[in-house]
Design a protein around this motif. Sequence first.
Motif, short mmCIF file in Angstrom:
data_model
loop_
_atom_site.label_atom_id
_atom_site.label_comp_id
_atom_site.label_asym_id
_atom_site.label_seq_id
_atom_site.Cartn_x
_atom_site.Cartn_y
_atom_site.Cartn_z
N LEU A 62 74.47 27.42 33.96
CA LEU A 62 75.16 27.35 35.46
C LEU A 62 76.48 28.16 35.30
CD1 LEU A 62 74.53 23.86 36.02
CD2 LEU A 62 73.24 25.55 36.80
N SER A 75 75.29 31.66 36.05
CA SER A 75 74.95 32.04 37.32
C SER A 75 75.96 31.80 38.34
CB SER A 75 74.02 30.65 37.58
OG SER A 75 72.83 30.57 36.58
N ASP A 120 68.15 27.32 38.11
CA ASP A 120 69.82 27.21 38.46
C ASP A 120 69.68 25.53 39.09
OD1 ASP A 120 70.54 29.56 37.66
OD2 ASP A 120 70.48 30.36 39.70
N LEU A 138 77.93 25.40 41.55
CA LEU A 138 77.30 25.67 40.36
C LEU A 138 78.64 25.56 39.12
CD1 LEU A 138 74.60 28.39 41.08
CD2 LEU A 138 74.50 25.89 40.71
N SER A 190 78.45 23.06 36.17
CA SER A 190 78.61 23.31 34.93
C SER A 190 79.52 22.64 33.90
CB SER A 190 78.60 24.91 34.75
OG SER A 190 79.92 25.13 34.94
#
Length: 330
Positions: free
Chosen positions: A140, A143, A215, A266, A270
């Motif tokens: 993540l 991403s 994701d 995100l 994470s």
Amino acid sequence: MHVHPYIWIITIVIMLALLLADALILGRRPHMPTLKECVFFIGLYVVLAVAFGLGVTGVSGGGFGKQFFAVWLTEYSLSLDNLFIFIILMTKFKVPGYLQQFTLLVGIMVALVFRGVFIGLGQAVLNAWAWVFFIFGAFLLYSAFGLVRDYVRKTPEDEDAGDNIVMSWVRDHLPTTGDYRGTSMFVRDNGKILATSLFTVVLALSTADLLFALDSIPASYGLTGESYLIFTANVFALMGLRQLYFLLGNLLHKLVYLPLGLSVILGFISVKLILHALNHYGLDQKWFGIHTEISVEVSLAVIVGTLVVTAVASIIRSRRTDSAADAAQH
């Protein structure tokens, strides 16, 4: 949170009944939805999601209710990014206006099946190996950096839209008609079964959403360990997606800071996943001398706050850009 198997069965049956009824109605009368129709259904799905979350709160407690709302808001915000790709794919494959709603519905139905499989696999993997939280967290974070990188570079999103291994194989091996034949995905032509362009675009939409799920599903497990809440949140987030597609349309491009907002969400999740893994193995106490778990209240505050700031900043930026363009014209 204990969810009896019959609750799962009832939930899936109701979901399938709604989707199949919708598909049958649209299959018989494909059309471009009106503004009134879009607003009604988006409002309906939002009200149903809020009612479901309140129901979870009443039955299982406020903690699980907050987890549902956190996952639902995250999935809903991430689904906005999906819409950019959907718009690009619809344009790229030249989907007729009257078929776009039916195309989106079938693509969403396929996406829900894939996400259900991902959610089940994710639950099994996390139950067996908690260290996978470290991998999810790192993925993540990668991403999130990717969203920022693409925003800074202004990477054209349409270059790779619909281009992946599955679509390449279809182009090379599957005989197609090269045009649309109403709502039919396969037709018999001169004794041969051919795929229509509708099948190709539905496959492109489904595989694109599958990549987004890589994701969103780990992000959801960063907010709750309850697969039932993740599944239902995904259902509510995707159910109104096609109406949102027609309602927002080109207005999505005014959300100029959406990639940055999603990267913050995100990135936060994470960190939450990695801290959860540290807490699970007692490494937070060993290394830092404190518990590092992030509460669901903090998660909700970060998600909602980020979305609000992103939307407001995007609106201000878009208005300034429009004003500058008008001034230049005059």
